[in-house]
Design a protein around this motif. Structure first.
Motif, PDB file in Angstrom:
ATOM      1  N   TRP A 146     -10.114  -6.393  12.326  1.00 33.64           N
ATOM      2  CA  TRP A 146      -9.126  -6.258  11.514  1.00 33.64           C
ATOM      3  C   TRP A 146      -9.477  -4.807  10.490  1.00 33.64           C
ATOM      4  CZ3 TRP A 146      -4.131  -9.358  11.924  1.00 33.64           C
ATOM      5  CH2 TRP A 146      -3.727  -9.483  12.914  1.00 33.64           C
ATOM      6  N   LEU A 147     -10.580  -4.731  10.134  1.00 36.69           N
ATOM      7  CA  LEU A 147     -10.575  -3.886   9.262  1.00 36.69           C
ATOM      8  C   LEU A 147      -9.784  -2.706   8.526  1.00 36.69           C
ATOM      9  CD1 LEU A 147     -13.572  -3.637   6.953  1.00 36.69           C
ATOM     10  CD2 LEU A 147     -13.935  -1.791   8.498  1.00 36.69           C
ATOM     11  N   GLY A 148      -9.291  -2.624   7.242  1.00 37.21           N
ATOM     12  CA  GLY A 148      -8.705  -2.390   7.144  1.00 37.21           C
ATOM     13  C   GLY A 148      -7.036  -2.690   7.367  1.00 37.21           C
ATOM     14  N   TRP A 149      -6.841  -3.630   7.225  1.00 42.56           N
ATOM     15  CA  TRP A 149      -5.460  -4.475   6.924  1.00 42.56           C
ATOM     16  C   TRP A 149      -5.216  -4.513   5.724  1.00 42.56           C
ATOM     17  CZ3 TRP A 149      -1.936  -6.583  10.086  1.00 42.56           C
ATOM     18  CH2 TRP A 149      -0.888  -7.673   9.371  1.00 42.56           C
TER      19      TRP A 149
ATOM     20  N   GLY B 133      -1.809   4.067   8.225  1.00 37.16           N
ATOM     21  CA  GLY B 133      -1.093   3.111   7.173  1.00 37.16           C
ATOM     22  C   GLY B 133      -0.828   1.688   7.178  1.00 37.16           C
ATOM     23  N   SER B 134      -1.429   0.390   7.949  1.00 36.58           N
ATOM     24  CA  SER B 134      -1.437  -0.458   7.531  1.00 36.58           C
ATOM     25  C   SER B 134      -1.535  -0.973   6.429  1.00 36.58           C
ATOM     26  CB  SER B 134      -2.973  -1.180   8.596  1.00 36.58           C
ATOM     27  OG  SER B 134      -2.862  -0.849   9.306  1.00 36.58           O
ATOM     28  N   ALA B 135      -2.563  -0.435   5.471  1.00 35.49           N
ATOM     29  CA  ALA B 135      -2.784  -0.220   3.907  1.00 35.49           C
ATOM     30  C   ALA B 135      -2.732   0.678   3.452  1.00 35.49           C
ATOM     31  CB  ALA B 135      -4.024  -1.572   3.367  1.00 35.49           C
ATOM     32  N   VAL B 136      -2.351   0.678   1.799  1.00 36.76           N
ATOM     33  CA  VAL B 136      -2.961   1.983   1.389  1.00 36.76           C
ATOM     34  C   VAL B 136      -2.756   1.685   0.016  1.00 36.76           C
ATOM     35  CG1 VAL B 136      -0.926   3.739   2.747  1.00 36.76           C
ATOM     36  CG2 VAL B 136      -0.250   2.718   0.759  1.00 36.76           C
ATOM     37  N   ALA B 137      -3.899   2.436  -0.491  1.00 36.18           N
ATOM     38  CA  ALA B 137      -4.337   2.289  -1.897  1.00 36.18           C
ATOM     39  C   ALA B 137      -5.274   3.893  -3.390  1.00 36.18           C
ATOM     40  CB  ALA B 137      -5.469   1.190  -2.353  1.00 36.18           C
ATOM     41  N   MET B 138      -4.205   4.016  -3.767  1.00 41.08           N
ATOM     42  CA  MET B 138      -4.878   4.418  -5.119  1.00 41.08           C
ATOM     43  C   MET B 138      -5.819   4.899  -5.984  1.00 41.08           C
ATOM     44  SD  MET B 138      -1.147   6.932  -4.596  1.00 41.08           S
ATOM     45  CE  MET B 138      -1.447   8.721  -5.341  1.00 41.08           C
TER      46      MET B 138
ATOM     47  N   ALA C 110       2.460   6.943  -2.864  1.00 35.28           N
ATOM     48  CA  ALA C 110       2.215   7.035  -1.288  1.00 35.28           C
ATOM     49  C   ALA C 110       2.417   6.030  -0.048  1.00 35.28           C
ATOM     50  CB  ALA C 110       0.193   6.673  -1.298  1.00 35.28           C
ATOM     51  N   VAL C 111       3.385   5.946   0.973  1.00 38.23           N
ATOM     52  CA  VAL C 111       3.455   5.573   1.635  1.00 38.23           C
ATOM     53  C   VAL C 111       2.788   5.332   2.815  1.00 38.23           C
ATOM     54  CG1 VAL C 111       5.887   4.744   2.252  1.00 38.23           C
ATOM     55  CG2 VAL C 111       5.769   5.590   0.727  1.00 38.23           C
ATOM     56  N   GLY C 112       2.969   4.480   3.644  1.00 38.56           N
ATOM     57  CA  GLY C 112       2.282   3.920   4.458  1.00 38.56           C
ATOM     58  C   GLY C 112       3.745   3.711   5.785  1.00 38.56           C
TER      59      GLY C 112
END
Length: 400
Positions: free
Chosen positions: A22-25, A372-377, A326-328
């Motif tokens: 689950w890398l990217g959770w 889009g499981s998670a987003v960061a800016m 940003a919206v996943g």
């Protein structure tokens, strides 16, 4: 759409990645540092987090981590990496199912400082953050955020005002630095909190402003609470300055599932809102009023995808930096690879219902990737997690 979708500059992978890690959770970015959580990594599903640093040539190609972060003491299914944050040279990792001295699944938060030689190898924590009143099943570290010397960590299963009321804690960097076991400076509670609200399902901090989501409030209609740092600093038990609600909220929307704050702007996601069909999802933008965050407030603008459909789960993840949101949308339909939508503040400010300015897609997208499981800016980059990629091995993508 006004512009064609963008594809990534770089794809981030764990050098030791395996199916179902689950890398990217969870993802976080600060400057040239990106952190990606893999909460199912390890033989006992104890979890890990990976630090990626920007190469001299910039974010490009397929990249492996610079360092792997693990807890010094682990157990089975700790969910270390379920939540991550980074600010400068400091990384924060939540492990909400960690068994500690406070009880089974009381949860813990781990702080890592960049070593003198840089991020490299496998590293264990410099400090562990624990709630002074923590108890079994609190789930401390379900959501984390960091800004400067302040860390917010939520405990959505805390029971102060009834079963699963939820809470959040503020931890302040000690004078001697992040080291050993550190307890909170302040505890954040909703003034109208009740059993089942799950305050703390999401949490974020910017300056002296903290937003904490409570998606199960009011029959799962959901809400979010804004807490402000007192003049004397974070201390004691504090209630909110303002409560945020969707003007068109309805039972089951789960407003507060995701939340983000930057300066005077807060964004809240509700992945089960039904504007574009059942569980299509939406997000709302709140701008600090002239009189400050106070009372009960409704949104300035509502964000919807121009191509929204039922089961999109748009609003599952959100972030905001300056004029950009940003919206996943990782999608409940496993046939869809997921997508990230970017919204830009109009010249006249946030108002009305807005559609996206652009979308972000993975160049190698496949069904079930869950981009889009998670987003960061950050100021320069958008990072999106895709924990379903490659048989749930997972990955993350970097866009500008």
């Amino acid at each position: 759409r006004p512009f064609a979708p963008l594809t990534e500059l770089a794809k981030l992978l764990a050098s030791d990645g395996e199916n179902s890690d689950w890398l990217g959770w969870s993802v976080a970015v600060s400057g040239s540092t990106i952190v990606v959580g893999a909460p199912k990594d390890g033989a006992q599903l104890e979890g890990a987090a990976y630090v990626f640093t920007e190469p001299v040539a910039g974010w490009t190609g397929v990249l492996d981590e610079a360092a792997k972060l693990v807890a010094s003491s682990t157990g089975s299914d700790d969910s270390f990496g379920h939540a991550v944050a980074v600010f400068g040279d400091t990384v924060v990792v939540g492990a909400y199912k960690m068994d500690t001295a406070n009880g089974i699944q009381s949860g813990a938060v781990y702080v890592f400082e960049k070593p003198a030689g840089g991020w490299s190898g496998t590293l264990t924590e410099d400090a562990i953050l624990l709630a002074s009143d923590g108890e079994e099943g609190d789930w401390l570290g379900y959501a984390v955020g960091m800004d400067g010397d302040q860390i917010v960590a939520s405990a959505p299963s805390d029971n102060d005002n009834g079963n699963l009321t939820g809470s959040a804690y503020i931890f302040t960097k000690p004078g001697g630095g992040w080291s050993g076991t550190v307890n909170e400076s302040a505890k954040l509670l909703a003034s109208d909190g009740a059993g089942g609200d799950t305050l703390g399902y999401s949490a974020a901090i910017s300056g002296g402003t903290v937003v904490v989501g409570a998606y199960a409030d009011d029959a799962n209609a959901g809400s979010a609470y804004v807490f402000l740092e007192p003049g004397g600093g974070w201390s004691g038990s504090l209630n909110e300055a303002a409560k945020l609600l969707a003007s068109d909220g309805a039972g089951g929307d789960r407003f507060g599932w995701a939340a983000a704050v930057s300066g005077d702007t807060i964004v809240v996601g509700a992945l089960f809102d039904d504007d574009n069909g059942v569980f299509s999802g939406s997000a709302w933008v709140f701008v600090e009023p002239d009189g400050g965050w106070s009372g009960t407030l409704t949104e300035d603008a509502k964000l919807l995808p121009s191509d929204g459909e039922g089961l999109d789960n748009f609003g599952l993840s959100v972030d905001v930096r300056g004029p950009t949101v940003a919206v996943g949308m990782n999608n409940a339909r496993t046939s869809d690879p997921g997508e990230v939508y970017l919204f830009t503040r109009p010249g006249g400010g946030w108002s009305g219902t807005r559609n996206e300015a652009r979308t972000l897609l993975a160049s190698d997208r496949q069904s079930g990737d869950r981009l889009g499981s998670a987003v960061a800016m950050s100021e320069e980059a958008v990072v999106a997690g895709a924990h379903g990629d490659d048989s749930l091995k997972g990955s993350a993508y970097v866009f500008t």
